[in-house]
Enzyme design. Sequence first.
Site, mmCIF file in Angstrom:
data_model
loop_
_atom_site.group_PDB
_atom_site.id
_atom_site.type_symbol
_atom_site.label_atom_id
_atom_site.label_comp_id
_atom_site.label_asym_id
_atom_site.label_seq_id
_atom_site.Cartn_x
_atom_site.Cartn_y
_atom_site.Cartn_z
ATOM 1 N N ASP A 182 0.913 -1.619 -0.229
ATOM 2 C CA ASP A 182 0.123 0.144 0.043
ATOM 3 C C ASP A 182 0.948 1.298 -0.489
ATOM 4 O O ASP A 182 2.079 1.312 0.541
ATOM 5 C CB ASP A 182 -0.694 -0.380 1.143
ATOM 6 C CG ASP A 182 -1.856 1.227 1.636
ATOM 7 O OD1 ASP A 182 -3.082 1.018 0.385
ATOM 8 O OD2 ASP A 182 -1.674 1.963 1.755
ATOM 9 N N ASN A 190 -2.608 12.827 -3.403
ATOM 10 C CA ASN A 190 -3.243 12.890 -4.381
ATOM 11 C C ASN A 190 -4.147 14.501 -3.918
ATOM 12 O O ASN A 190 -3.694 15.948 -4.770
ATOM 13 C CB ASN A 190 -4.685 12.288 -4.746
ATOM 14 C CG ASN A 190 -4.767 11.173 -5.372
ATOM 15 O OD1 ASN A 190 -3.497 11.399 -6.773
ATOM 16 N ND2 ASN A 190 -5.303 10.000 -5.838
ATOM 17 N N HIS A 195 -4.316 14.731 -9.661
ATOM 18 C CA HIS A 195 -4.876 13.155 -9.494
ATOM 19 C C HIS A 195 -3.278 12.592 -11.034
ATOM 20 O O HIS A 195 -3.521 11.548 -11.113
ATOM 21 C CB HIS A 195 -5.831 13.271 -9.823
ATOM 22 C CG HIS A 195 -6.818 13.140 -8.513
ATOM 23 N ND1 HIS A 195 -7.147 12.482 -8.397
ATOM 24 C CD2 HIS A 195 -7.773 13.617 -8.676
ATOM 25 C CE1 HIS A 195 -7.658 12.358 -7.553
ATOM 26 N NE2 HIS A 195 -8.317 14.002 -7.502
ATOM 27 N N ASP A 199 -1.187 9.606 -10.844
ATOM 28 C CA ASP A 199 -1.739 8.023 -10.929
ATOM 29 C C ASP A 199 -0.169 8.446 -11.841
ATOM 30 O O ASP A 199 0.271 6.922 -12.061
ATOM 31 C CB ASP A 199 -2.160 8.935 -12.619
ATOM 32 C CG ASP A 199 -3.983 8.451 -12.606
ATOM 33 O OD1 ASP A 199 -4.713 8.415 -11.175
ATOM 34 O OD2 ASP A 199 -4.332 9.275 -13.807
ATOM 35 N N GLU A 226 -5.141 2.622 -4.270
ATOM 36 C CA GLU A 226 -3.579 2.172 -4.505
ATOM 37 C C GLU A 226 -2.156 0.664 -3.504
ATOM 38 O O GLU A 226 -0.997 1.010 -3.193
ATOM 39 C CB GLU A 226 -2.823 3.444 -3.304
ATOM 40 C CG GLU A 226 -3.641 3.649 -1.553
ATOM 41 C CD GLU A 226 -4.370 4.028 -1.593
ATOM 42 O OE1 GLU A 226 -4.630 3.977 -0.554
ATOM 43 O OE2 GLU A 226 -5.287 4.424 -2.569
#
Length: 320
Positions: A182, A190, A195, A199, A226
């Site tokens: 994780d 973010n 975003h 990404d 994630e």
Amino acid sequence: MEIAANMTRPNGEKGKILIVDDQLINIKILHRLLHTDYELFMANSGEQAIALCREVRPDLLLLDIEMPDMNGYEVCLQLKSDPGTADIVVIFVTAHLDEAMEVRGFQMGAVDFIHKPVNPVITRARVRNQLMLKRQSDQLRAIALTDGLTGIPNRRKFDLDYPDYWGQSRREQLPISLLILDIDYFKRYNDSYGHQAGDECLRRVAQTIGACANRPHDLVARYGGEEFICVLPRTDLLGAERVAQHLVQTIRSLAIPHRDSDVAEHVTISAGVACCIPQADAVPEALVALADDALYRAKHKGRNRTSSMAAPWQKVLSCD
């Protein structure tokens, strides 16, 4: 005019065909017809055919029906009932022109019949056509099982393949390990960087994990958001811990800035590790839950670290 029969995968490899017949002369005839265009394997019994299918995963099976001990129908039935071999294309090869036999074969999952004595043009064409359909199906399946953002396998791919890994480990009585990874404080990342940057961070982390856990039979998949999951067959707890620690260190060394992390100035990951030798009364979901518990422990201890757990019903190795 004879149709060219060459059929290769996108990576240039030839299609794999397993020829199964208890009569050597019949194997030789088919081998002469197909050996220049395909990678061929041979078996002279049903049991040998099933073992080879599990080992080499051929694209197509040319399967004789009339064989002693285990006939072609029984072979087909076993292959189609095993998720690991169910997608192998089966063409029956038979000396009989019996409509009832063909109906039975199609009901079991065969896609075509070739009648003896084999006609070279018909045989090559039918093999070529079925391999073409198989390749197209495999390509569509690969797209459906790939995460569109990161390019690694997706959760559905894990859900489909993990039971096969578990079943093989149970049959062989060898350890299987799971890693759940994780990205630490990714929501903050973010919120802070946007975003698009998020990404790109996911892509870099995913590709790095995939490059580190890269043995031919390992599976790395995006598990959700994630989170990522790694399946490491034939890997004990100590070996899995080493992989996890290497991943934590490698992601940290990417030095992706993360100003809102509470554990470092760069993007980091936490890893939960679990291992067991599957027993008859254990279910594969139990190991996933164990890895998830280990991940929770890693986060609780401060993140940017690993935590590992052996299955409580066995002592694989001592955990941290």
